[in-house]
Design an enzyme around this catalytic site. Sequence first.
Site, PDB file in Angstrom:
ATOM      1  CD1 TRP A 341      -2.962   1.502   0.833  1.00  0.00           C
ATOM      2  CD2 TRP A 341      -1.405   2.421   2.157  1.00  0.00           C
ATOM      3  NE1 TRP A 341      -3.404   2.750   1.217  1.00  0.00           N
ATOM      4  CE2 TRP A 341      -2.471   3.332   2.022  1.00  0.00           C
ATOM      5  CE3 TRP A 341      -0.309   2.769   2.942  1.00  0.00           C
ATOM      6  CZ2 TRP A 341      -2.465   4.581   2.652  1.00  0.00           C
ATOM      7  CZ3 TRP A 341      -0.293   4.015   3.561  1.00  0.00           C
ATOM      8  CH2 TRP A 341      -1.372   4.899   3.420  1.00  0.00           C
ATOM      9  CG  HIS A 342       3.381   2.299   3.275  1.00  0.00           C
ATOM     10  ND1 HIS A 342       2.747   1.270   3.946  1.00  0.00           N
ATOM     11  CD2 HIS A 342       3.361   3.362   4.121  1.00  0.00           C
ATOM     12  CE1 HIS A 342       2.384   1.696   5.142  1.00  0.00           C
ATOM     13  NE2 HIS A 342       2.733   2.959   5.273  1.00  0.00           N
ATOM     14  N   GLY A 343       3.800   1.726  -1.352  1.00  0.00           N
ATOM     15  CA  GLY A 343       4.484   2.048  -2.600  1.00  0.00           C
ATOM     16  C   GLY A 343       4.756   0.836  -3.455  1.00  0.00           C
TER      17      GLY A 343
END
Length: 495
Positions: A341-343
């Site tokens: 989700w973060h990257g």
Amino acid sequence: MFPTFDLDKFLHQLVYDENNPLLFNNGFFVYLFFIFIILYYLLRNNLTARTNLFCLTSLYFFYKASGYFVVLVIISAIADFLISNAIYKSKSLIKKKALLIFSITLNLGLLFYFKYSNFAIQILNDIFLFQVHPLNILLPVGISFYTFENISYTVDVYRGEFVPVKKFNEYLLFLSFFPKLVMGPIVRAKDFIPQITLPFHITKEDFANGFVLIVSGLFKKLIISDYITLNYVNYIFDAPERYSGLECLFAVYGYAVVIYCDFSGYSNIAIGIAQWLGFKIPPNFLYPYQSLDITDFWRRWHISLSNWLRDYLYIPLGGNRKGKLRQYLNLAATMLLGGLWHGASFNFIIWGGLHGIALSIHKLWHQATKKITNHWQKFGIYQFFSLLLTFNFVCFCWIFFKASSLTEAVTMINQICYHLNFSVWNRFWENYHSVIIMIAFGLGLHFIPARYNHRFTLGLQRIGLVGYAIIFLLLVLTYGYFKSSDQVLPIYLQF
């Protein structure tokens, strides 16, 4: 002579500038917020007018922060508003499920296209030796946050936990609420939407709490985080092979302070502004580096994301209801996806995977040593070493989070493990003493007990406007002393 009015310059300030996106620390935001708060107060007794004003201001804020990607927020709001109402009205369970799947597919599809398309192309090129060129895609600001809010909304409606709103402007306000739109926190509709129709009423305590949150958030972000970032962390992580193990080790600890002060600072500002406007948003950070184990850390760090992953991913996967092995696999899968989700990077997947493994090991360890652990937890020495172990594990994982590539992360670890020499401490201190002091200061603030913050807020209410003015002036003067010509964009702006 009176200064001349430059119309072109004024009009340029009103449009999106990709080199100067609108954020809370931007001077233009102060003017925008000042005008908004006056109009909002004048319209406070007219629910429809104040809601529409809020929507327009929020959309304009997002336009100034991300340009024409504001259209995505409007489109996703329209789609999920219609789908959620269709789910609620439908009598057929099959149709409800189909609509829910359509909503989730639509939201995740947009997120995948903008955030993960090139990552998928890279993987396919590496595996099958394709020669597909990356797409020219810009990542819309805040898409990860409002995508999760859309999904939680339709899921809650499907589960029967929330009755969807009938007025579109209320849903649009929930999704586009400008204090949290760009970088969260991730807000639940059932917590936020009922507050829209409440009478606008701010107590002295609300104003004081909001002021403390805003000022402390600005201090953490603009002074502590930005100073350590520009003067130390960035150039160590950019080329770790050029620096000693000691310099790399302190860069890791420095980044731990940077990411906490950066993100929790921005969250504090968002929550403080919301409180000034009559909205209560739960805290997003609760002294995470005071955690005695990794499970406790995830109860304190980015709480809105942790709770979202728990309620909409971990529990639907089975949670802890299907045996220990399944529980550990669910934890690992949840954290892997949380990392993703973060990257779109293997570094984020590794970061999430390490936390998933650690959570599983902690659950296993706690079950095996529950009686012993409960006994030793009473002693300060046990708490100290538990805190030290947890903090250092979290810092180790931050290496993968910060590093721009897996090679850079491995180099950083190699420098710390094989080139750590404390004999160079005197020279190290001579070169970086101001940064080391700032890192220690940031960590020291983090360990101030919460009760002192509460006492400070109560004291501020008694001092009144003079106290507010003095504190704000001190913040401005401190910021002026530490301010750099280089702008440091918030870390979570990229997510």
